[in-house]
Design a protein around this motif. Structure first.
Motif, PDB file in Angstrom:
ATOM      1  N   PHE A 134      13.724 -43.111  17.971  1.00 16.43           N
ATOM      2  CA  PHE A 134      12.835 -42.164  18.646  1.00 16.43           C
ATOM      3  C   PHE A 134      12.062 -41.422  17.560  1.00 16.43           C
ATOM      4  N   THR A 137       9.543 -36.324  15.003  1.00 15.57           N
ATOM      5  CA  THR A 137       9.445 -35.268  13.986  1.00 15.57           C
ATOM      6  C   THR A 137       8.528 -35.661  12.833  1.00 15.57           C
ATOM      7  N   GLY A 143       9.110 -29.359  13.502  1.00 15.14           N
ATOM      8  CA  GLY A 143       9.619 -30.241  14.550  1.00 15.14           C
ATOM      9  C   GLY A 143      10.042 -29.453  15.785  1.00 15.14           C
ATOM     10  N   SER A 144      10.318 -28.173  15.609  1.00 17.26           N
ATOM     11  CA  SER A 144      10.744 -27.341  16.741  1.00 17.26           C
ATOM     12  C   SER A 144       9.618 -27.117  17.743  1.00 17.26           C
ATOM     13  N   PHE A 168      12.684 -38.490   9.248  1.00 13.17           N
ATOM     14  CA  PHE A 168      14.002 -38.291   9.863  1.00 13.17           C
ATOM     15  C   PHE A 168      14.140 -39.117  11.131  1.00 13.17           C
TER      16      PHE A 168
HETATM   17  C1  FAD Z   1      20.478 -35.995  10.990  1.00 12.40           C
HETATM   18  C2  FAD Z   1      19.170 -35.800  11.679  1.00 12.40           C
HETATM   19  C3  FAD Z   1      18.688 -36.792  12.549  1.00 12.40           C
HETATM   20  C4  FAD Z   1      17.452 -36.646  13.147  1.00 12.40           C
HETATM   21  N1  FAD Z   1      16.974 -37.656  13.924  1.00 12.40           N
HETATM   22  C5  FAD Z   1      15.723 -37.588  14.454  1.00 12.40           C
HETATM   23  C6  FAD Z   1      15.143 -38.673  15.168  1.00 12.40           C
HETATM   24  O1  FAD Z   1      15.772 -39.718  15.345  1.00 12.40           O
HETATM   25  N2  FAD Z   1      13.884 -38.559  15.619  1.00 12.40           N
HETATM   26  C7  FAD Z   1      13.144 -37.438  15.440  1.00 12.40           C
HETATM   27  O2  FAD Z   1      12.002 -37.406  15.884  1.00 12.40           O
HETATM   28  N3  FAD Z   1      13.663 -36.360  14.756  1.00 12.40           N
HETATM   29  C8  FAD Z   1      14.913 -36.418  14.258  1.00 12.40           C
HETATM   30  N4  FAD Z   1      15.438 -35.368  13.532  1.00 12.40           N
HETATM   31  C9  FAD Z   1      14.645 -34.189  13.309  1.00 12.40           C
HETATM   32  C10 FAD Z   1      15.064 -32.996  14.160  1.00 12.40           C
HETATM   33  O3  FAD Z   1      14.785 -33.242  15.502  1.00 12.40           O
HETATM   34  C11 FAD Z   1      14.344 -31.772  13.603  1.00 12.40           C
HETATM   35  O4  FAD Z   1      14.995 -31.451  12.392  1.00 12.40           O
HETATM   36  C12 FAD Z   1      14.346 -30.581  14.528  1.00 12.40           C
HETATM   37  O5  FAD Z   1      13.530 -30.803  15.647  1.00 12.40           O
HETATM   38  C13 FAD Z   1      13.835 -29.311  13.798  1.00 12.40           C
HETATM   39  O6  FAD Z   1      12.582 -29.544  13.241  1.00 12.40           O
HETATM   40  P1  FAD Z   1      12.332 -29.259  11.689  1.00 12.40           P
HETATM   41  O7  FAD Z   1      13.374 -29.924  10.900  1.00 12.40           O
HETATM   42  O8  FAD Z   1      10.908 -29.596  11.407  1.00 12.40           O
HETATM   43  O9  FAD Z   1      12.570 -27.713  11.519  1.00 12.40           O
HETATM   44  P2  FAD Z   1      11.528 -26.543  11.840  1.00 12.40           P
HETATM   45  O10 FAD Z   1      10.898 -26.750  13.179  1.00 12.40           O
HETATM   46  O11 FAD Z   1      10.632 -26.374  10.669  1.00 12.40           O
HETATM   47  O12 FAD Z   1      12.511 -25.327  11.958  1.00 12.40           O
HETATM   48  C14 FAD Z   1      13.204 -24.820  10.810  1.00 12.40           C
HETATM   49  C15 FAD Z   1      13.981 -23.605  11.224  1.00 12.40           C
HETATM   50  O13 FAD Z   1      13.088 -22.619  11.682  1.00 12.40           O
HETATM   51  C16 FAD Z   1      13.722 -21.810  12.644  1.00 12.40           C
HETATM   52  N5  FAD Z   1      12.890 -21.741  13.849  1.00 12.40           N
HETATM   53  C17 FAD Z   1      12.085 -22.676  14.381  1.00 12.40           C
HETATM   54  N6  FAD Z   1      11.505 -22.231  15.500  1.00 12.40           N
HETATM   55  C18 FAD Z   1      11.951 -20.967  15.687  1.00 12.40           C
HETATM   56  C19 FAD Z   1      11.734 -19.941  16.663  1.00 12.40           C
HETATM   57  N7  FAD Z   1      10.923 -20.145  17.699  1.00 12.40           N
HETATM   58  N8  FAD Z   1      12.380 -18.763  16.518  1.00 12.40           N
HETATM   59  C20 FAD Z   1      13.222 -18.542  15.466  1.00 12.40           C
HETATM   60  N9  FAD Z   1      13.459 -19.460  14.523  1.00 12.40           N
HETATM   61  C21 FAD Z   1      12.845 -20.654  14.627  1.00 12.40           C
HETATM   62  C22 FAD Z   1      15.093 -22.427  12.914  1.00 12.40           C
HETATM   63  O14 FAD Z   1      16.076 -21.753  12.156  1.00 12.40           O
HETATM   64  C23 FAD Z   1      14.933 -23.843  12.383  1.00 12.40           C
HETATM   65  O15 FAD Z   1      16.171 -24.426  11.979  1.00 12.40           O
HETATM   66  C24 FAD Z   1      16.692 -35.477  12.927  1.00 12.40           C
HETATM   67  C25 FAD Z   1      17.193 -34.470  12.088  1.00 12.40           C
HETATM   68  C26 FAD Z   1      18.405 -34.631  11.474  1.00 12.40           C
HETATM   69  C27 FAD Z   1      18.898 -33.578  10.534  1.00 12.40           C
END
Ligand code: FAD
Length: 409
Positions: A134, A137, A143-144, A168
């Motif tokens: 899938f 990200t 990704g959030s 990822f």
């Molecule tokens: C082992 C692993 C497997 C994964 N597998 C997949 C996959 O198969 N496919 C895929 O598409 N993705 C995958 N991911 C990605 C995962 O879905 C993302 O890491 C996740 O959505 C968070 O996005 P980001 O890492 O960009 O963090 P960001 O969105 O940059 O967020 C970083 C931090 O910011 C803070 N934050 C964010 N929004 C807010 C808010 N509104 N209020 C307060 N704090 C906030 C939180 O503390 C968060 O941890 C995987 C990740 C991991 C670690």
């Protein structure tokens, strides 16, 4: 209304069969594999797929899928028992073909795919002949917040041309297709309606795997992908135009809960180990189990595990009954992910240096557990959504009752 936690004899029988299969087949198979980086690749595949065949023959295959797709046809509450038993072994969910991300992708395809798409993509997944990933990200944006997705899909006649950068992407190196989310709408009515999902064959020209991202638990198959002028037929759109966000949300409900079911199993293993160690370690005149400081750790872990099980069962019940489950799944996902880290941490503490070593599985479990707090929705994003719904409930009804599980107490 009846609240009855007794399992039907049929389900109890399934649960015991899964447990026996994990103990008698999967754990010995895992022992033969040992370190997957050390074992001969052909032997590794032979052991894994041998166990998969045995699972199929034993009727312990695809617990989450309907019978017409070769599955066991279990509901989510029933699935909670099976997933929790399967996850007692590292390869358990894979052997039963209910592992992430395939499991969530199967649900998604079952609900959103056309008949042709189901035959081409869902059928081989169910038969264990293919794997999937899938791809949502992106490295450059949070990704959030999927409204920020930059990967674009532009229509060109009967095809869509996709350009972007994902990372990822779990399982991408083994997958024969991806469910990829890209931006198709420049000016949607709602920011959430900008994205569309596509089925992308792997390999495809323009789908370039750059590297496997090394993580704190090693390189376990999370890929970085650069997508350059990748052409996808219009028939490979999954769901409607602009429905990518909706599809992601649909996918993530049951997929998040399935993670919780597996995490409960891990936490239970950690608690069992904590108690076992405390009953066998003697210091300062008594067993560790007789010391209040250790009892508090055991008690806190026990209570948190109990809360986790109730939350997961209730969220699963809501999915099974067609009730809105977003808040309940969010609360369960947040709570269970954090509980997992705390329980493993306490177990390591009770084991002392042994817990820190790799002589027990705890160190490995601890490294794995850390991702649970931000993948599939970071803690804070779940908290934000839970708080929004609680405030809305109070505004709409004068009480927060409906937001706390909408339970009759
Ligand atoms: C082992 C692993 C497997 C994964 N597998 C997949 C996959 O198969 N496919 C895929 O598409 N993705 C995958 N991911 C990605 C995962 O879905 C993302 O890491 C996740 O959505 C968070 O996005 P980001 O890492 O960009 O963090 P960001 O969105 O940059 O967020 C970083 C931090 O910011 C803070 N934050 C964010 N929004 C807010 C808010 N509104 N209020 C307060 N704090 C906030 C939180 O503390 C968060 O941890 C995987 C990740 C991991 C670690």
């Amino acid at each position: 209304m009846s609240i009855d936690f007794t399992l039907t004899p049929e389900l109890e029988e399934i649960r015991l069969r899964v447990r026996a299969f994990i103990n008698d087949v999967v754990k010995p198979g895992e022992a033969r594999i040992g370190d997957p980086d050390e074992i001969d690749r052909d032997e590794y595949i032979r052991i894994l797929f041998g166990m998969r065949n045995q699972a199929r023959e034993a009727g312990l295959w695809l617990p989450h899928m309907p019978e017409e797709w070769g599955g066991m046809g279990l509901g989510h509450v029933e699935l909670a028992m099976v997933q929790a038993e399967a996850a007692k072994a590292y390869y358990g969910p894979f052997i039963l073909n209910c592992q992430a991300p395939d499991e969530g992708n199967m649900h998604t395809l079952l609900h959103w795919a056309t008949d042709e798409q189901k035959e081409k993509y869902l059928r081989p997944l169910c038969e264990g002949m293919a794997m999937s990933c899938f791809a949502m990200t992106e490295l450059e944006v949070a990704g959030s917040d999927p409204t920020l997705i930059r990967t674009t899909a532009i229509q060109d006649g009967e095809e869509w041309v996709i350009n972007g950068h994902k990372w990822f992407i779990s399982n991408a190196r083994r997958a024969s297709f991806a469910i990829l989310v890209a931006r198709t709408e420049d000016d949607p009515d709602l920011p959430q309606a900008a994205n569309t999902a596509f089925l992308v064959d792997i390999p495809s020209e323009g789908w370039n795997r750059v590297r496997e991202v090394e993580t704190m638990h090693g390189g376990t198959g999370h890929s970085e992908i650069v997508i350059e002028d990748l052409r996808v037929p219009a028939a490979n759109m999954l769901g409607g135009r602009g429905q990518g966000h909706l599809l992601g949300q649909y996918r993530l409900g049951p997929a998040r809960l399935a993670h919780c079911m597996r995490w409960i199993s891990q936490a239970e293993t950690a608690l069992d180990m904590m108690v076992d160690r405390s009953l066998n370690r003697y210091a300062h005149g008594s067993l560790l189990a007789e010391k209040q400081g250790i009892q508090w750790m055991i008690a806190d872990s026990t209570m948190e595990l109990y809360q986790s099980k109730l939350m997961v069962l209730h969220a699963a019940y809501r999915i099974d009954h067609g009730l809105d489950f977003k808040s309940e799944v969010s609360m369960a996902k947040h709570f269970v992910a954090n509980m997992l880290g705390r329980v493993i941490d306490r177990s390591i503490q009770v084991h002392g240096a042994l817990g820190y070593s790799t002589d027990t599985p705890l160190a490995h479990m601890y490294q794995h557990a850390r991702w649970a707090r931000f993948a599939d929705g970071a803690d804070e994003v779940h908290q934000m959504r839970i708080a929004q719904r609680t405030i809305a409930a109070y505004r709409d009804t004068g009480t927060t009752k409906v937001a706390t599980g909408d339970l009759p107490i």
